[in-house]
Design an enzyme around this catalytic site. Structure first.
Site, PDB file in Angstrom:
ATOM      1  N   HIS A   6       0.848  -1.192   0.000  1.00  0.00           N
ATOM      2  CA  HIS A   6       0.000   0.000   0.000  1.00  0.00           C
ATOM      3  C   HIS A   6       0.882   1.238   0.000  1.00  0.00           C
ATOM      4  CE1 HIS A   6      -3.771   2.204   1.755  1.00  0.00           C
ATOM      5  NE2 HIS A   6      -3.094   2.970   0.945  1.00  0.00           N
ATOM      6  N   HIS A   8       1.937   5.021  -2.513  1.00  0.00           N
ATOM      7  CA  HIS A   8       1.517   5.899  -3.599  1.00  0.00           C
ATOM      8  C   HIS A   8       2.708   6.647  -4.166  1.00  0.00           C
ATOM      9  CE1 HIS A   8      -2.372   4.730  -2.282  1.00  0.00           C
ATOM     10  NE2 HIS A   8      -2.220   5.299  -1.106  1.00  0.00           N
ATOM     11  N   ARG A  71      -1.959   8.836  -5.498  1.00  0.00           N
ATOM     12  CA  ARG A  71      -2.556   9.231  -4.218  1.00  0.00           C
ATOM     13  C   ARG A  71      -4.084   9.221  -4.409  1.00  0.00           C
ATOM     14  NH1 ARG A  71       1.332   9.429  -0.254  1.00  0.00           N
ATOM     15  NH2 ARG A  71       3.250   9.581  -1.448  1.00  0.00           N
ATOM     16  N   HIS A 179     -10.293   1.464  -1.690  1.00  0.00           N
ATOM     17  CA  HIS A 179      -9.746   2.738  -1.206  1.00  0.00           C
ATOM     18  C   HIS A 179     -10.569   3.861  -1.810  1.00  0.00           C
ATOM     19  CE1 HIS A 179      -6.878   5.590   0.259  1.00  0.00           C
ATOM     20  NE2 HIS A 179      -5.937   4.698   0.491  1.00  0.00           N
ATOM     21  N   HIS A 223      -6.114  -0.096   5.163  1.00  0.00           N
ATOM     22  CA  HIS A 223      -6.096   0.429   6.541  1.00  0.00           C
ATOM     23  C   HIS A 223      -6.689  -0.552   7.531  1.00  0.00           C
ATOM     24  CE1 HIS A 223      -6.642   4.008   3.767  1.00  0.00           C
ATOM     25  NE2 HIS A 223      -5.406   4.142   4.207  1.00  0.00           N
ATOM     26  N   GLU A 283       1.805   3.000   3.270  1.00  0.00           N
ATOM     27  CA  GLU A 283       1.551   4.342   2.716  1.00  0.00           C
ATOM     28  C   GLU A 283       2.786   5.253   2.799  1.00  0.00           C
ATOM     29  OE1 GLU A 283      -1.979   6.641   3.445  1.00  0.00           O
ATOM     30  OE2 GLU A 283      -2.936   4.909   4.404  1.00  0.00           O
TER      31      GLU A 283
END
Lengths: 333, 333, 333, 333, 333, 333
Positions: A6, A8, A71, A179, A223, A283
């Site tokens: 995960h 970006h 993102r 997401h 998450h 992230e």
């Protein structure tokens, strides 16, 4: 080898100038974006998010490989006309692919889709195919609320509304990372909206026939599953009262990333989802890239937290840190 | 003495017939509801929610006192005209008061408010005053989404929109238990909506000036705070980056009930909210009233789970099981 | 000295990245933008709009001074919440002011205003005052359609709705350049929307009491007045039939810029508006920056076209190329 | 022989009483209107629009033949239910046909269509066929905005939405005169709306595939093309930057009438559209029927203005004053 | 002398042409209408509604005097902008006044009001005053649904919303005749809408405090009270169950006209409303002007029907045919 | 034997508690309702509506048999999602069937249908079939306004929209009793809404082709036909003017019940509808169950009123009190 599923991309400012122009012209201008390799490499080597450069940040915490996508909060799925979103989606996927090509040992691509408010997810099939077949990507983001908080939303992920996309995912054998994007509903920040939409996504999928209809469908919840592992008690009780299988058994049809930043949350996730359904995700660099004033450590450096969980076996950990991702995403090396 | 601060009354069917008629006539009929003591006593002594009677269920798990309010999912705050809600609210509060009067050793009353979609919370002040002053109640339910999922919702609880109610709460020195009502948004059940609205409520309050403006305001978040203690890592990181105090420090301006049904969730709550901000709550009889097929125990019998947490001190536990409630709700005996 | 009253700044990509982030976070993030002088200077020295750099382009066509403002199509006045627009407006005005400070002989600042869909123009008074008093600007853009094509629009410029802004303009003695922003109505590009909104603005102002109420108000219509000078015949006929003064006499209460790119259009403008109401304007670099394939000249290099109009006197031309601007904008040097 | 292609009938008051009753009864009453020949002849011989009678006015300015249609601002395309519009359309076309039959040397008929807000233009095909085949008409009005300013409007004329009508036009070999009807958007009068909609129509058609798909389609833009010939510079520049043919070359796919009332506007039109694409049109009697206080001449008497343009050849003028119309409308005598 | 209190003027076609133009131009054109006496006299002497002329029709059935107002279904109260309605209202009232002045022995004027959808009835006060004080009118039409069937409607006539108008009526001592205008709701014709709105009006007034607040208010319900006298049984039963006075006693606070065309209906009206609350009304010429194929008599010639009711006293009849009207409308001769 | 065709069941409070829960959970909970025979019998033997028990009330006024259906104002056809209405409809029909089974000599069942706002009546076909074929019911309620006063309503009953249901009714040979449900439009009570909707239904059906298309369709209008028999004069006159058959002849295509509570209304109904189209109906116990203070008799005891009408023949009365119902509803004993 640690794989972070995960993450970006870090983009040059020109991507955002392109987006800004697309929005301002409402799709009346904006040819295909062309970014030079120099600008792309440069962006990955400049300080970001209050820390060092993207590439340095990976080294700092021992991440070897990242599956990157745009993102999500920038994806503006609710903008009209649809062409705005389509052009920006293509620009993002092109950039993801270029970063992966420039840094093949570090980055693996995950597609974003041209989802659009009020438009059937059928419109995503072609771009998903391009990303997987032409650009070598291994999965896609999936936003359960392309309306970005402007009601009324589309049906939950358990609805047949989404089947055209699920069919293509199964055919290409790629998973979706659930997401949401932005949020225009003034009471929720986009960050909170992520959590709420993940919770809704889980409940919708688990009370549906999706996995009966698509036994090979792979869905990863971001998450750590929003609110659900924490609130699982009330849903367990409901499942006991009804006829359906126990809630936790249904929960384990899904995959989860570990993009949670506290040890008790991670333990709760592993307990209820079980380790084989969990994959390391950070992230980083991103919303967790801050130094905890109490420990002096990066909040999104969660590898040590997971390593410290005594009841996880070595096999559990090997799965979480890469083994499972390797299978779920069909990674080759 | 064990005090359960989150519980709802068990009403005779005639209350629901009254509600049904109010809805069907859209307020063109429906005088004040009159229920006999017999019917009220009878309702508390009949099997409910798949278990024994309400009164028996309390004994089974050792609850000595309950603070009761109406079942929130029945409050229909989004119905129009407003008079429907007002009449039903009054009927509910009358019933709560009667149950408390009939069983003064067992029940303490918490008011519901005539909140209504699109109507300022000013309209609640008078009924709150009646409940506290005339009916002896000690707090009130507060629904952050009287639109019940039909957008656009009112501003978050941090907004000045809610100040007229906060003023009256402070003046009467009673806390609010944050609890949404039904949900008309098809993707969320009312049960999930509770969790999401609690999460939004926390974020809105903590990013506002409410506690600066009302330092004596007391707010209790239901169900252990929705998603927030589990997801606290990402919000902590945000607070480190900005200028505001650490997120967990702000979180401790609120109170929480323990209406969570798993031990890891309870531990997470106690860790981040700290024990002095937590009060025992069960909703029993209610959504957790089911026997866990793995343990054979009632899922909403959480006292043993809390007792089993080794790192809680005796003082912590005394506070959770009644000491804190006694102070927050100004209980006399 | 040639003064160009209609021009827009050339900004570094970071401004657009900032805008993009403001939009994506719906105002939940985005502190005040800080741009270094280097980036600003750099942007003015890079090729733009298919030609040389901004500064070089001015030299090429002999423009000595430009009154600059942000690119109007980027101003996104219809975005919600209002704070997005407010923050971006401030960032733009800060950048305009910095460019003027860095190149005081070349640039003079014109403010943009935080106009917002559904919000009274009262909300613009403070920022206009800041721009004029603190940042030394000499006028402002005024968008007659902050809804950007999403109906229903606000009343026409002749309506009292706009008086709070007119009062402040008169008090500060600064003119407004009428210029719409983007357009979300799918049938019109922003560029066409400019023309249509200018036409509406003229008709609304001329059929109102605005100039009776504000005899000192100065309003400049962009792009030579939209459609009106070309279609003036039908409006003249209407004015002959009614009681009001002749249409052309009312038209001359307004000012116009010459941002038209053909000689017959320029002549039509000068004929009906009369030279003393016209000021040189080019938008260069901008939408007219292209080489005419038939003449090999820049389309937005209109000085030679005006010079070639034989019936304009030397005094007319002196007024058009700067004399009138000097008075209308109170320029000092 | 001078042919005026843009003119509207002068109707007896009974037509408007019929319309008024249709509206008042919302289609619940109103059989087919029957008007006696006497009333029709009478109406054409009474003073109108502040001048002499319709028939006299034609003689005054030397118009030999007029192509007439109903007054467009009366067509009320946005009224519901659709039957109101349909009945009134039929009444209008019946009246046009009767006037043509009564004065065959003077009048030629142009149909109006039962366009209706939110209804596909397919609904116009039958009435167009009736008008051409049964009533001998030679073209039709086409309103690009049957919503009459109430958003959201239908797609622009370049969209496939309009193809069913284009197909029928091509099949019947009749042109459409682009002309909007009323305008409910308070900021625009219907007269200004004409101009704006013509501008939008041109831009939409020229950026579409319509003329590739229908190479024999004939489209005439009213009032000299709205704003476009005057503003052509900015659109030329855009076309130079892109890949498409030069804007003026695309413009010449359309036809234009000369319903402009000033000489410079007429010259601008002839210059950019070129004389072979222009046809004489006056609307007389109509909005231009007023005596210019400066010249003492009728404003809509534009033949002398055109005659005075020195650079038009005799052939150009012959085409403008009738030759082109004869071909475009397939006139027999 | 027979007085008919419910009748509408017969207007020249030019009034409807004026209305049609007002609508088409949405208030951008349309000065005050001027109709010559000749046209007005002419209209009253031409055959109408399938019978003889208006004046002849009165003689045929022995009506001596009529209180006239505009045809209500033409009043278009829901049109926007409000100025359309205002101008048309003034034109109608001017015409009514002129007819009364030309035929002072036959006609007495009743005003129509510039009611408008979404606009407070305050906007009617001035025109009512003009009609009564300057034009000598004796009452006014009042439309309970100026939205003309487009929801949501304004509150019922019992609401304080209407008080500003009631105050002025009381001050001027004039009654209102309750009569809706057109109906845009496709399921109801305007004629049926009259009946339904009258029924709603009665129920709203009788369940309100209007007559307590305005004891001198005079309200006349058209068409014999819609459905209420026929359905009175169910409302009587409701009143017996509640605390309020008997329904029929409340009903007699209102007045009614006898614009019903069957004897049993007339008897039902007289029975429940009682004769002193009823006034002769015919609408002749109008919707009842047709010859009954079974009797060969005009359906709207109801005087013989009333005369034939044996249980009415001579005094009752004298009141119905004029005595009551004389008092209620303060008629002088 | 007296048969009452318009009556509604008396249900145990548990039915309304079930409804209340369905609404509160928006269809997320609520399995099939199970009511014991005891509760059902009990409900019919308790005092209701201010009188004796349901069963006793029938005896008091000599009703031998009743055709019963649910109380229409409780049917909530406008609630969403549709599943709420569907579940409640099934519960009601199950209860009706049980009452009929328990008291086969007294009760005959009439179905309610799962009509839902915005949903085609096709959705009712299956439940109607179940009720007739499986549960032995003899007709159904039909609500012309499932939107319950929230606009815009579906087309009138004369529209093809309703044909799928009419087809099934004809196929099963069962009539529909036209009866609206609740009303959310604040100006009308549900009771008044019944009357207005019946009036609309009649006008819509009689101006349609329904009875040409379905010559065997049987439609019964509740409450004596709303306003129409009373206002028939104005509609007769309209029919004389047009081409259609006389209005009263068309009216006699329908059936009517006699649920009117005054003698003059009953006479008016019999006169215009004619006795063979009328069937005895009381709603007892219900809205008419009150003692007339003037006569001391039950207002809904209308048998004596009908018996007292001298001009009805014995055959007329036999038909009204049961003979006609026996044929229309195909009753066996």
């Amino acid at each position: 080898m640690i794989i972070d599923i995960h993450a970006h991309f870090t983009a040059p400012a020109e991507l955002w100038a392109y987006k800004s122009n697309l929005l301002a012209s409402r799709g009346h201008s904006g040819g295909r974006l062309k970014l030079s390799d120099d600008k792309i490499v440069d962006a990955l080597n400049k300080p970001v998010h209050g820390g060092n450069s993207h590439l340095q940040q990976l080294k700092e915490v021992g991440i070897d490989k990242q599956i990157i996508s745009p993102r999500p909060y920038q994806l503006m799925h609710s903008e009209k006309p649809e062409s705005i979103v389509r052009k920006f989606t293509e620009a993002c996927n092109d950039l993801t692919a270029k970063q992966c090509k420039l840094f093949p040992d570090t980055f693996i691509g995950m597609a974003c889709l041209p989802q659009n408010m009020g438009v059937s997810p059928k419109n995503c099939v072609e771009e998903l195919e391009r990303c997987v077949k032409d650009l070598g990507m291994v999965g896609c983001l999936l936003n359960p609320d392309p309306n970005e908080g402007m009601g009324p939303p589309p049906p939950g992920l358990g609805d047949e509304y989404w089947y055209p996309l699920y069919e293509k995912m199964v055919q290409l054998d790629v998973p979706a990372l659930i997401h949401s994007a932005g949020c225009r509903e003034g009471r929720e920040s986009y960050s909170l909206h992520f959590i709420l939409e993940e919770s809704i996504a889980i409940m919708s999928l688990l009370s549906s026939k999706v996995f009966k209809t698509f036994p090979n469908l792979k869905v990863v919840i971001s998450h750590g599953g929003g609110a659900i592992p924490y609130q699982i008690g009330r849903f367990r009780a409901g499942s006991v009262k009804g006829d359906s299988p126990l809630f936790e058994d249904r929960l384990r049809q899904l995959y989860f990333d570990t993009a949670l930043y506290t040890q008790d949350a991670l333990e709760t996730l592993f307990k209820w989802a079980t380790p084989p359904r969990c994959m390391f995700g950070t992230e980083r660099p991103g919303s967790g890239t801050a130094k905890d004033p109490k420990t002096g450590k990066w909040i999104d450096d969660t590898q040590p937290l997971i390593e410290a969980i005594s009841w996880l076996t070595a096999e559990d950990k090997a799965g979480i840190f890469g083994g499972t991702a390797r299978k779920v995403f069909n990674l080759k090396n």
